[in-house]
Design a protein around this motif. Structure first.
Motif, PDB file in Angstrom:
ATOM      1  N   THR A 111       2.021  -4.480 -12.378  1.00  0.00           N
ATOM      2  CA  THR A 111       1.166  -5.421 -11.653  1.00  0.00           C
ATOM      3  C   THR A 111       1.149  -5.061 -10.167  1.00  0.00           C
ATOM      4  O   THR A 111       1.774  -4.088  -9.733  1.00  0.00           O
ATOM      5  N   LYS A 112       0.454  -5.902  -9.388  1.00  0.00           N
ATOM      6  CA  LYS A 112       0.411  -5.687  -7.940  1.00  0.00           C
ATOM      7  C   LYS A 112       1.798  -5.830  -7.316  1.00  0.00           C
ATOM      8  O   LYS A 112       2.060  -5.263  -6.251  1.00  0.00           O
ATOM      9  N   ALA A 113       2.673  -6.572  -7.983  1.00  0.00           N
ATOM     10  CA  ALA A 113       4.049  -6.668  -7.488  1.00  0.00           C
ATOM     11  C   ALA A 113       4.719  -5.303  -7.499  1.00  0.00           C
ATOM     12  O   ALA A 113       5.476  -4.958  -6.578  1.00  0.00           O
ATOM     13  N   ASP A 114       4.440  -4.501  -8.519  1.00  0.00           N
ATOM     14  CA  ASP A 114       4.980  -3.139  -8.571  1.00  0.00           C
ATOM     15  C   ASP A 114       4.364  -2.275  -7.477  1.00  0.00           C
ATOM     16  O   ASP A 114       5.046  -1.427  -6.885  1.00  0.00           O
ATOM     17  N   LEU A 115       3.089  -2.481  -7.208  1.00  0.00           N
ATOM     18  CA  LEU A 115       2.432  -1.740  -6.129  1.00  0.00           C
ATOM     19  C   LEU A 115       3.084  -2.065  -4.783  1.00  0.00           C
ATOM     20  O   LEU A 115       3.296  -1.164  -3.950  1.00  0.00           O
ATOM     21  N   GLU A 116       3.415  -3.311  -4.568  1.00  0.00           N
ATOM     22  CA  GLU A 116       4.068  -3.707  -3.318  1.00  0.00           C
ATOM     23  C   GLU A 116       5.448  -3.048  -3.195  1.00  0.00           C
ATOM     24  O   GLU A 116       5.844  -2.601  -2.114  1.00  0.00           O
ATOM     25  N   LEU A 117       6.169  -2.989  -4.307  1.00  0.00           N
ATOM     26  CA  LEU A 117       7.472  -2.326  -4.288  1.00  0.00           C
ATOM     27  C   LEU A 117       7.312  -0.841  -3.972  1.00  0.00           C
ATOM     28  O   LEU A 117       8.104  -0.269  -3.218  1.00  0.00           O
ATOM     29  N   LEU A 118       6.286  -0.203  -4.565  1.00  0.00           N
ATOM     30  CA  LEU A 118       6.035   1.212  -4.282  1.00  0.00           C
ATOM     31  C   LEU A 118       5.752   1.423  -2.800  1.00  0.00           C
ATOM     32  O   LEU A 118       6.263   2.366  -2.187  1.00  0.00           O
ATOM     33  N   ASP A 119       4.938   0.557  -2.214  1.00  0.00           N
ATOM     34  CA  ASP A 119       4.595   0.711  -0.796  1.00  0.00           C
ATOM     35  C   ASP A 119       5.845   0.656   0.083  1.00  0.00           C
ATOM     36  O   ASP A 119       5.931   1.342   1.105  1.00  0.00           O
ATOM     37  N   ARG A 120       6.838  -0.139  -0.314  1.00  0.00           N
ATOM     38  CA  ARG A 120       8.073  -0.204   0.454  1.00  0.00           C
ATOM     39  C   ARG A 120       8.903   1.073   0.311  1.00  0.00           C
ATOM     40  O   ARG A 120       9.741   1.374   1.163  1.00  0.00           O
ATOM     41  N   LEU A 121       8.677   1.791  -0.783  1.00  0.00           N
ATOM     42  CA  LEU A 121       9.411   3.037  -1.035  1.00  0.00           C
ATOM     43  C   LEU A 121       8.672   4.274  -0.531  1.00  0.00           C
ATOM     44  O   LEU A 121       9.187   5.398  -0.663  1.00  0.00           O
TER      45      LEU A 121
END
Length: 746
Positions: A111-121
Motif C-alpha cells: 500500500t501507500k504505507a509501504d511507499l512511505e517507508l521506502l521513501d524514508r529508506l
C-alpha cells in the motif's frame, strides 16, 4: 617487621585468589554477554543478535528475497546496493498487490504505507542486521541433523506459532547464530540461550517462526486422496535421468518421537511430524498432460489467448494476436517499453538480426542464416517499423512445467525457482498449405521461451507445485482450466515480473532448434542483454564447442578425466574456458544420431565422489558413464543419439505436438557400443519431483540440506566449516534432484 607465610601456603593463596578473580571475571563476562543477548534496540520482541532489522521494528522478520535483511529495512528490489528511483517505480507497479517482496510493513498487502517507508529508506543500503550471513553456505551448506518442528501451545507476542530445533551434528566451526530463510521469514537459529534455545553452547540451535500447520496437513490429505484416485502404488528410481528400478510405494515411518518441551516462560512446544517427510520419493498422483506438459489443442490453440496465422489446428480461428500466450504478447512484455524505451517491434527486429550476420560468442563464430528473413513478410531487415507484429509466423505448441529444476536454499537467495516454458513452432505464411487444419505450412523450427519462476523460497515453490497439481482436477482446455493456467503463467510473462533481471523480465533464456533456415540442424541460445535491452546470442549451456570438442578430442579427454566425479553426478558446469582456451560453445550444428565420443586413450579413474551409474541393463565402465553423462547434458545430443530423439522433444510438425520417447518412455542402447541399455521416462521423473515439492514440508530433505545430501558430500567450493561426514549411501538420496536442479537442463 613483615611476616612472610611459607612459600607453599603463599602460592596456594595466590592460586586461590587468581581463581576467584577468574570466576568473578567470568561471571561478569557471562552477565555482560547475557545482557548483550537480551538487547532489543527496536523493541520488536526480537533480540538484536537474531534480528534481521535491528533499527526498524519488524516482529514477523519477513525477508522475501532471502538475503538476510528484513523487508522493513530492505527496499533494494533491484539489488543495486541502495534504494533508488527504480525500486520506487517497481513498488508503484505492485500497489494493492499481495507481492511479499514489496510488503515492507509486513501487513500482507503493498500500500501507500509501504511507499512511505521506502521513501524514508531512499539512497540507503539494506540493513543493518544483528548477525552475519555466510555467503559460502549457499554453495557449501552445513547439513542439519533431523530439524524438528514444534507447535506452540499459544502464539508468541509477534505471532510466531512454531519452533524449529536442530543440531549440526559432526559440523565444527559454526557461529552461535546460523540464519536461514524459512518460507520468506528469517529464522536466526541460535545457540545463545535465546528462547526457544534452552542452553547456550550445547550445539543445539533453535528459533521461533510462523508455520502454517493446517496448510501442511491439507496438502498431505489431498495427496492421500489423489493416491486413491490415480491408484498410484509404484515409484520409479532414477540414476540421474535414466530409470534404474521400479518399486512398490511404501511410506517410510519416522523413527523420532520427541517429548513436548516446556520453556522457562511457560511456553509448551508440542512436536509436529509431517507424514511424508521421511519417504524418499512420492509416486505420481496427477495427470501429466494437465500438470506437466500441456499440449492439448484446447489450450495451445485457445482463440482468446493464442495466435496461429495458419490455423494449423483447424478450429476455424486464427486466434488473438494480443492474447496472453501469443508470440507477440510475450515479446511485447519482454521489451517492457515503459522501462527500457525499446518498442516491441524494435525488440523483435533486433532478435531476428542475430541470424542476419555473424555472431561471435566466447570467440566462436555463429554463421548467418539469412533465410530467417523469408518468414517475415514486408520486413526489410533495416527498419523495425517494416516488421508486421500482427502476423508473426509462430504458433504455440506446448506450455511446460519445469518446477523440477527448482532448488531452494535456506542459506540465502541463490536457490533456483524452476521454470515455466512456452514452446512455439514456425509456420510459413506464404505457403499454399497455410490453410485451416493443414500441417503442410509447419516448418522444422522450435522457439522456446524459458522463464524463471519468481521465487525460490520453499513456501513459494510448494505453492506453485500445488497450483500445477490443482490443474489435474480441472477439465483440460475448459475455461476454468485455462484461467487457472494463465494465473500461473502471468506471474512470469508479464513485464516487471523480476525487477532485478534485464528489462525486468523473468526470462532466463530463449532457445531455438531448427533446420528450416538451412542445413544442418542448429541450436542457438539467447539472453536479454542489459545494455541493449535486446535478445543477444549467448553461449549454449553445458555444451563445449561441438566443432572442436565433440569427436574424440584430447581437450575433452582432459576435461572428462579432470571432472569425472562431477560429470558422473551431473553436477558439473561446463566452463567458459578450459586449460586456458575457450571451451563453452556458441551454437551447435548436429545431425540424427549425433553423440559426443571419448578419445580412445580416455581413462576416467573414479574418485571418492563418483556417482556409480545404475542403468536398466548392463554395467558401464567409469569412462562410459562420464562420456554418456557429458553427452546427455549437452544441448545437441540430448536431442539426438544419446536419447534417440529425432531432433525435437516437442514436434513442430503435428497438431497436437508429438512428444519424444525421452519424455514419454523409451529404451536406448548405449550409442558407442558399451553393453548397456538405458531407460528414459523424463515426464515420470519430473512428476515424482513435483509431488515431493508439493507434499513434503519445508523442513524435509527436499528443501533443507541433510548429512546425506550429495551437495554436502560433494560441494562445488571448499566449505568454511569442518564436517565429519557419514559414509555416503546413494540409496538414501535420489541424485536426480541434485542433478536436474543444479544445471541448465534442456
Amino acid at each position: 617487621m613483615k611476616r612472610w607465610k611459607p612459600r607453599k601456603e603463599r602460592d596456594l593463596r595466590r592460586t586461590r585468589d587468581n581463581a576467584l578473580a577468574w570466576v568473578a571475571a567470568l561471571s561478569l563476562s557471562a552477565l555482560s554477554q547475557a545482557a548483550d543477548v537480551a538487547v532489543d534496540s527496536d523493541k520488536d520482541g526480537i533480540a538484536d543478535a537474531i534480528d534481521n532489522c535491528v533499527k526498524h521494528s519488524n516482529p514477523i522478520q519477513l525477508d522475501a528475497d532471502a538475503d538476510g535483511f528484513g523487508n522493513r529495512c530492505d527496499a533494494d528490489f533491484n539489488n543495486s546496493g541502495r534504494v533508488d528511483k527504480q525500486d520506487r517505480q517497481f513498488l508503484l507497479t505492485r500497489l494493492e498487490s499481495r507481492d511479499p517482496l514489496t510488503d515492507l510493513d509486513e501487513d500482507g498487502v503493498t500500500t501507500k504505507a509501504d511507499l512511505e517507508l521506502l521513501d524514508r529508506l531512499m539512497e540507503q543500503p539494506p540493513g543493518p542486521r544483528g548477525f552475519t550471513v555466510n555467503d559460502s553456505f549457499r554453495l557449501a551448506p552445513p547439513p542439519m541433523t533431523q530439524p524438528q518442528l514444534f507447535a506452540l501451545n499459544e502464539p508468541r507476542e509477534n505471532g510466531s506459532n512454531a519452533a524449529l530445533i536442530t543440531d549440526f551434528r559432526d559440523v565444527e566451526g559454526l557461529k552461535d547464530v546460523v540464519p536461514i530463510n524459512f518460507g520468506g521469514q528469517t529464522i536466526a537459529l541460535n545457540d545463545l540461550g535465546i528462547l526457544p534455545d534452552l542452553k547456550a553452547g550445547d550445539g543445539q540451535f533453535s528459533a521461533f517462526l510462523n508455520f502454517d500447520f493446517k496448510a501442511q496437513q491439507s496438502v498431505e490429505h489431498l495427496f492421500e486422496k489423489r493416491l486413491a484416485e490415480f491408484e498410484a502404488n509404484t515409484i520409479q528410481l532414477f540414476s540421474g535421468r535414466s530409470v534404474s528400478d521400479l518399486r512398490e510405494f511404501k511410506p517410510i515411518p519416522h523413527d523420532i518421537n520427541p517429548e513436548p518441551i516446556k520453556l522457562p516462560d511457560g511456553t509448551v512446544l508440542r512436536p509436529f511430524i509431517p507424514d511424508f517427510d521421511f519417504t524418499l520419493t512420492l509416486p505420481i498422483a496427477h495427470d501429466a498432460t494437465r500438470s506437466l506438459m500441456v499440449n492439448d489443442l484446447n489450450v495451445v490453440a485457445d482463440p482468446s489467448r493464442t495466435f496461429d496465422p495458419c490455423d494449423v489446428d483447424g478450429d476455424g480461428s486464427l486466434g488473438n494476436v494480443n492474447g496472453a500466450w501469443s508470440f507477440k504478447r510475450l515479446m511485447t512484455e519482454m521489451a517492457n517499453t515503459s522501462n527500457t524505451g525499446i518498442t516491441a517491434q524494435e525488440f523483435t527486429h533486433n532478435w531476428i538480426l542475430n541470424w542476419m550476420s555473424t555472431q561471435t560468442v566466447n570467440t566462436f563464430d555463429i554463421l548467418p542464416k539469412a533465410a530467417m528473413a523469408n518468414f517475415f513478410d514486408g520486413w526489410d531487415g533495416v527498419n523495425p517499423s517494416t516488421l508486421d507484429m500482427n502476423n508473426l509466423p509462430f504458433r504455440l505448441l506446448a506450455i511446460v512445467n519445469r518446477i523440477d529444476l527448482s532448488s531452494t536454499n535456506p542459506y540465502g537467495s541463490s536457490g533456483e525457482p524452476g521454470e515455466i516454458r512456452f514452446v512455439f513452432g514456425l509456420v510459413d505464411t506464404d505457403s499454399p498449405s497455410c490453410t485451416s487444419g493443414n500441417t503442410g505450412a509447419t516448418r522444422a523450427m522450435t522457439v522456446i521461451f524459458e522463464y524463471g519462476d519468481v521465487s525460490s523460497l520453499c513456501t513459494a515453490v510448494k505453492s506453485r507445485a500445488n497450483q500445477w497439481l490443482d490443474l489435474s482436477t480441472l477439465a483440460v482446455g475448459s475455461p476454468a482450466y485455462n484461467d487457472a493456467l494463465q494465473t500461473i503463467t502471468d506471474d512470469v510473462t508479464l513485464a516487471n515480473a523480476v525487477p532485478g533481471k534485464p528489462n525486468g523480465s523473468a526470462l532466463n533464456q530463449l532457445r531455438t532448434n531448427e533446420i528450416a533456415l538451412g542445413f544442418p540442424w542448429q541450436l542457438r541460445e539467447f539472453r536479454i542483454d542489459a545494455g541493449s535491452a535486446s535478445l543477444a546470442s549467448d553461449t549454449l549451456k553445458q555444451t563445449p564447442d561441438p566443432a572442436q570438442f565433440r569427436s574424440a578430442s584430447l581437450t575433452t579427454k582432459d576435461y572428462m578425466e579432470t571432472e569425472g566425479d562431477a560429470i558422473s553426478c551431473e553436477s558439473h558446469t561446463v566452463p567458459l574456458t578450459f586449460a586456458g582456451d575457450p571451451f563453452l560453445g556458441a551454437s551447435a550444428d548436429y545431425g540424427f544420431g549425433t553423440i559426443w565420443t571419448a578419445h580412445p586413450t580416455t581413462n576416467v579413474v573414479p574418485g571418492s565422489g563418483f556417482c556409480t551409474e545404475m542403468p536398466a541393463a548392463g554395467t558401464p565402465t567409469a569412462t562410459g558413464t562420464v562420456r554418456h553423462k557429458l553427452s546427455l547434458n549437452t544441448c545437441d545430443d540430448c536431442h539426438a543419439g544419446e536419447t534417440q530423439t529425432p531432433f525435437t522433444h516437442v514436434s513442430p510438425n503435428s497438431a497436437p505436438a508429438t512428444l519424444s520417447g525421452f519424455l514419454t518412455g523409451t529404451m536406448v542402447p548405449d550409442p558407442v557400443g558399451e553393453p548397456v541399455t538405458r531407460e528414459f521416462d523424463d515426464l515420470a521423473r519430473r512428476g515424482q519431483i513435483l509431488e515431493d515439492l508439493a507434499v513434503k514440508s519445508c523442513r524435509s530433505g527436499v528443501f533443507t540440506p541433510t548429512p546425506f545430501d550429495p551437495i554436502v558430500h560433494f560441494p562445488p567450493i571448499e566449505p568454511e566449516f569442518d564436517f565429519r561426514a557419514p559414509e555416503f549411501d546413494p540409496e538414501r538420496v535420489d541424485f536426480s534432484r541434485l542433478q536436474q536442479r543444479s544445471n541448465a537442463v534442456h
